[in-house]
Every structure is written in C-alpha cells, then in structure tokens.
Design a protein around this motif. Structure first.
Motif, PDB file in Angstrom:
ATOM      1  N   LYS A  74      28.673   2.230   2.131  1.00  0.00           N
ATOM      2  CA  LYS A  74      28.289   1.072   2.933  1.00  0.00           C
ATOM      3  C   LYS A  74      28.898  -0.161   2.278  1.00  0.00           C
ATOM      4  CE  LYS A  74      23.893   3.054   4.466  1.00  0.00           C
ATOM      5  NZ  LYS A  74      22.421   2.898   4.476  1.00  0.00           N
ATOM      6  N   TYR A  86      29.350  -2.851   7.020  1.00  0.00           N
ATOM      7  CA  TYR A  86      29.312  -1.478   7.532  1.00  0.00           C
ATOM      8  C   TYR A  86      28.020  -0.863   7.009  1.00  0.00           C
ATOM      9  CZ  TYR A  86      30.335   3.493   8.028  1.00  0.00           C
ATOM     10  OH  TYR A  86      30.261   4.824   8.335  1.00  0.00           O
ATOM     11  N   ASN A  90      27.747   1.832  11.821  1.00  0.00           N
ATOM     12  CA  ASN A  90      28.483   0.871  12.631  1.00  0.00           C
ATOM     13  C   ASN A  90      29.025  -0.265  11.771  1.00  0.00           C
ATOM     14  OD1 ASN A  90      27.679   2.128  15.216  1.00  0.00           O
ATOM     15  ND2 ASN A  90      25.645   1.377  14.649  1.00  0.00           N
ATOM     16  N   THR A  91      30.139  -0.825  12.229  1.00  0.00           N
ATOM     17  CA  THR A  91      30.692  -2.028  11.617  1.00  0.00           C
ATOM     18  C   THR A  91      30.262  -3.233  12.443  1.00  0.00           C
ATOM     19  OG1 THR A  91      32.648  -0.775  10.932  1.00  0.00           O
ATOM     20  CG2 THR A  91      32.812  -3.170  10.852  1.00  0.00           C
ATOM     21  N   ASP A 106      36.729  -2.783  11.760  1.00  0.00           N
ATOM     22  CA  ASP A 106      36.622  -1.375  11.371  1.00  0.00           C
ATOM     23  C   ASP A 106      37.663  -1.013  10.320  1.00  0.00           C
ATOM     24  OD1 ASP A 106      34.475  -0.585  13.060  1.00  0.00           O
ATOM     25  OD2 ASP A 106      35.837  -0.580  14.766  1.00  0.00           O
ATOM     26  N   HIS A 109      36.775  -3.510   6.680  1.00  0.00           N
ATOM     27  CA  HIS A 109      35.528  -3.581   5.894  1.00  0.00           C
ATOM     28  C   HIS A 109      35.619  -2.873   4.541  1.00  0.00           C
ATOM     29  CE1 HIS A 109      33.808   0.522   6.280  1.00  0.00           C
ATOM     30  NE2 HIS A 109      34.447   0.555   7.436  1.00  0.00           N
ATOM     31  N   ASN A 110      36.436  -1.813   4.444  1.00  0.00           N
ATOM     32  CA  ASN A 110      36.560  -1.122   3.151  1.00  0.00           C
ATOM     33  C   ASN A 110      37.997  -1.051   2.662  1.00  0.00           C
ATOM     34  OD1 ASN A 110      37.672   0.708   4.894  1.00  0.00           O
ATOM     35  ND2 ASN A 110      36.461   2.463   4.210  1.00  0.00           N
TER      36      ASN A 110
END
Length: 251
Positions: A74, A86, A90-91, A106, A109-110
C-alpha cells in the motif's frame, strides 16, 4: 512464595524466548530459490533478511513524501498540490487545484518505490530469472541478471528488468527496464538508469540518487546532455506497521 515468583519469571522468560524465536522464523529466507549472483548482490546491500524485517518505508522526492507499507505495498504520495494513494484495492487521487497531478495515478503510485527499493524488490514472488549479456559502459563491463514475471503477476507482467552489478563488490550499478503498462505489449528497447549514489539506512544500502542515461545512434550507453538526478532524502525505515486506514482516501 519465592518458588511462585521464580516459576512466574521462568514462564515469562519462556514466552519471551518463544516470541523471539517466532520473529526470527518470520524473517528467515530460503536464499536457495534465488540465483547465486543475485544473492551476492542482495548481501552487498545489507541482505534480504534485514530488508524483510522492515514494515514501513518513507522517503521524500522533491516536494513529494512517499510512504509504503512493505508487507502489502500500500502506498501514499503527499505533495503540496495533491495526495495520491493505493489502499491495496484501488488507487485514488485528491487534487488541491484542477489537473495539478500530471500523469497516470495507477502507474505512478508505486513507480519510484520500485526504483528506490532495488535490488530487494527483485526478490519478490512470481519472478523468473535468466542470464543476460553484460552491460558495457565507457569500456567497463557489468554482469547482469534478467528479471521477468510470471503471467498475471503485478500490473505489468510483460515488463522486463535487467540488474547490472559491479563484478568486484557485487554492488548494483545499473538498471535496464521496459515499460508495458500502457499497451501490455512486450518491448525490446530498454531504458537505462545509473544508480549514481547510495546511502546506508539501518544496515541497508539504498539509493541516494538516480540518473537516467541515454543511447547514442549506435546503441552505446552515454550520459544525458543535461543531468537531472532524482534524489531521495529524509529516508526512514520502521519495523512497526501503520494503521490500515493510513492509506485510505482522504476527505
């Protein structure tokens, strides 16, 4: 009475030892599942067991503050103009100004977590390891390991990564990668990152700065005309987890 106290103390000691033993088992890693070359790279960066003890990673990149739960990936990205998260399913994105965030939530986020957590994320489940040619840069040769993913693993299972390391100390030096997130099509052309500087954080060697390199007309790896390193500051690791609501959408 003394006997009761002694028995109680012994019971506490046994429970504490058992708890400590359980913790040790939780972070133990079967390194035989990884290529020996990758194991040496992981050890050069502090070891996979040390990494697996960590629960939370936090760093700043420019104005953004990134927080990642290492157990479930997350994530939360906070900046003065937007907040992106996230929650495991869901984002979500909250902007203070219309269109303040430029990009795909999407995908983003990471994104920098994955670049930052090298080489340890290359020991994730669902990875396939193969041999690859060495990378030659300015006359120096860097042995490599190709990383691909089993079908359905992650959001872009057709991505390929290429870890290149210093043959003398096995420290990671370069990363090649392809991007298939947007069209889900395998690629041959790779982008190249130089892991320019490293920093020691709680016994782990993690990146301080990254530089994206370019290729000339015949495919040689060359420095960019304008060097704009991505730097990571205020890095911290924690063995404590945060509440799950931390990554939920803000009101």
């Amino acid at each position: 009475m003394k006997n009761l106290i002694a028995i109680a103390f012994l019971a506490i000691l046994i429970v504490a030892c058992a708890s400590e033993e359980k913790k040790e088992k939780e972070v133990s890693v079967n390194l035989d599942q990884y290529p020996p070359k990758l194991v040496k790279v992981l050890e050069a960066h502090g070891g996979l067991e040390t990494w697996n003890k960590q629960k939370l990673l936090k760093f700043s990149k420019g104005e953004e503050i990134h927080t990642i739960d290492l157990s479930n990936r997350k994530s939360l990205v906070v900046s003065p103009k937007y907040t992106l998260g996230y929650n495991g399913k869901n984002t979500w994105l909250k902007e203070k100004d219309s269109a303040a965030f430029k990009g795909n939530p999407d995908f983003y986020h990471n994104l920098f977590f994955y670049f930052y957590a090298m080489p340890f994320v290359l020991a994730d489940d669902g990875i396939v390891y193969d041999a690859t040619d060495s990378l030659i840069v300015e006359g120096k040769s860097y042995p490599g390991i190709k990383i691909s993913f089993k079908d359905g693993v992650g959001a872009s299972s057709k991505d390929n990564y290429y870890l290149y390391y210093n043959p003398k100390n096995h420290q990671m030096e370069w990363l090649g990668y392809t991007v298939t997130f947007f069209d889900n099509k395998a690629k041959d052309e790779t982008s190249i990152i130089k892991y320019d500087e490293w920093q020691d954080i709680d016994g782990l060697k993690l990146p301080r700065s990254l530089v994206w390199y370019e290729k000339d007309s015949i495919g040689n790896i060359v420095p960019p005309k304008t060097v704009n390193p991505v730097t990571f500051e205020e890095v911290s690791l924690s063995t404590k987890e945060v509440d799950s609501t931390f990554f939920e959408e803000v009101e």
